[in-house]
Design an enzyme around this catalytic site. Structure first.
Site, PDB file in Angstrom:
ATOM      1  N   GLY A  76       0.824  -1.198   0.000  1.00  0.00           N
ATOM      2  CA  GLY A  76       0.000   0.000   0.000  1.00  0.00           C
ATOM      3  C   GLY A  76       0.860   1.250   0.000  1.00  0.00           C
ATOM      4  O   GLY A  76       2.068   1.206   0.271  1.00  0.00           O
ATOM      5  N   GLY A 125       0.240  -5.015   0.642  1.00  0.00           N
ATOM      6  CA  GLY A 125      -0.984  -4.937  -0.142  1.00  0.00           C
ATOM      7  C   GLY A 125      -0.920  -5.687  -1.452  1.00  0.00           C
ATOM      8  O   GLY A 125      -1.952  -6.107  -1.986  1.00  0.00           O
ATOM      9  N   GLU A 148       5.497  -5.773   7.575  1.00  0.00           N
ATOM     10  CA  GLU A 148       4.902  -4.670   8.319  1.00  0.00           C
ATOM     11  C   GLU A 148       5.556  -4.379   9.670  1.00  0.00           C
ATOM     12  O   GLU A 148       5.613  -3.219  10.107  1.00  0.00           O
ATOM     13  CB  GLU A 148       3.399  -4.929   8.524  1.00  0.00           C
ATOM     14  N   ASP A 156      -1.605  -7.150   7.372  1.00  0.00           N
ATOM     15  CA  ASP A 156      -3.040  -6.957   7.145  1.00  0.00           C
ATOM     16  C   ASP A 156      -3.410  -7.546   5.789  1.00  0.00           C
ATOM     17  O   ASP A 156      -2.779  -8.503   5.350  1.00  0.00           O
ATOM     18  CB  ASP A 156      -3.406  -5.473   7.272  1.00  0.00           C
TER      19      ASP A 156
END
Length: 366
Positions: A76, A125, A148, A156
């Site tokens: 992301g 992502g 992350e 996530d």
């Protein structure tokens, strides 16, 4: 081949491109200078394209690739998240994650084959856009990771769900360290299905225009290169089966295998809060069962992370200033209490993602 879809290199300035070639509809992530980092506009456009293709009987498969030569997607747009967490109120990031996680679930429920070409770098992502698909292609260039914890965040996009399904404690190892893996290990961990040499990807994509997906893949699939994790399973399963991050570190440091010590050194450089929350999220994800319920949990955790100092500091150190010297707060594992961890999992009330509620899971309409 990364960045081509059988019709040449993308040339538009749009951040994501779409076209149909024969039986296959194509998504090309088109921000090569940012390693195709995913932003909110791209999520919305991909979702709209899937909606359109649901009603097109000519579309028999969806293929996702990345523009440029470096990879499918590096994750992301964490610079935008950093700025929102530092200077805004977090609503923009929460809205982005809401739509992104809905898209992750939709990909997992896609009734037509969803072919993810995971060539080059696939992280964060990018894993969410690819590893939930039904046909996941890796190459000798694939470098896959959920990194992350290195930026003070927690895996996530369904990452704790996917890694929770990996054999033994391999997923825990990857979630905590953020280690990159290649094709063989991605297949072992259940993040990919088929190995195709990168030199054969253009021909594979061309064949997808004319053939059913399983026939096209069978033409080009080859035995994968051997990974590294299988021979490390003994110490990984032993060390990461511990109940706390502190005990995991103790076991890694005391094991004697150089790779275990290297993993321990990696953990010592990660955000203490992110490590403890990640371990809790992984253990809870296994009990939650469905992807939708895990995404609901990840949404709570992600929103909570916006209010902590480590996410802003981690992105600053790794991405913006690039001094690679984050100052975590709290600075040690001992300073992160159980209550600190629990706050990440607190219900959000009317702001819940709500994917795991009865009747809200994405329905395959294809």
């Amino acid at each position: 081949m990364t960045g081509t879809t059988g019709t040449g290199l993308p040339h538009s300035d749009d951040p994501v491109l779409f076209h149909i070639a024969g039986r296959a509809a194509h998504i090309t992530l088109n921000r090569p200078k940012a390693l195709n980092a995913l932003n909110h506009e791209m999520v919305r456009r991909i979702d709209a394209a899937l909606t359109e293709w649901e009603h097109d009987p000519a579309v028999q498969a969806v293929v996702i690739t990345g523009a440029g030569e470096r990879g499918l997607c590096a994750g992301g747009d964490i610079r935008a998240v950093h700025d929102d967490a530092r200077d805004g109120d977090g609503t923009a990031s929460a809205a982005f994650w809401r739509d992104e996680y809905h898209l992750n679930a939709r990909i997992a429920h896609c009734a037509k084959p969803y072919v993810a070409v995971m060539d080059g770098i696939v992280m964060g992502g990018g894993v969410g856009l690819s590893a939930h698909g039904s046909v996941r292609i890796v190459t000798e260039r694939s470098r896959i990771a959920m990194p992350e914890t290195g930026i003070g965040f927690v895996p996530d996009v369904g990452g704790t769900y996917l890694l929770g399904l990996a054999p033994g404690e391999l997923g825990t190892h990857l979630a905590l360290t953020g280690a990159q893996i290649g094709a063989g290990d991605a297949l072992l961990c259940g993040l990919a299905d088929h190995f195709v040499p990168s030199a054969g990807l253009r021909d594979l994509v061309d064949d997808l225009a004319a053939l059913p997906v399983h026939e096209a893949v069978a033409r080009h699939e080859q035995p994968p290169p051997q990974g590294e994790l299988a021979e490390r399973r003994t110490w990984i399963d032993l060390c990461y089966d511990a109940g706390t991050v502190e005990e995991i570190l103790h076991r890694l440091l005391g094991h004697g295998d150089p790779s275990a010590k290297e993993a321990a050194e990696t953990l010592l450089a990660r955000s203490p809060t992110a490590l403890k929350v990640t371990l809790a999220a992984m253990r809870r994800a296994r009990r939650l069962g469905s992807l939708e319920r895990v995404l609901d949990q990840e949404y709570r955790v992600s929103c909570a992370a916006l209010g902590t100092p480590d996410l802003v500091e981690g992105v600053r150190a790794q991405v913006i200033d690039k001094d690679r010297n984050p100052r975590w707060s709290p600075a040690t594992l001992a300073e992160v209490s159980g209550a600190d961890v629990e706050r990440f999992f607190a219900p959000l009330g009317d702001r819940e993602l709500g994917l795991g509620e009865p009747g809200t899971a994405p329905q395959a309409a294809w």
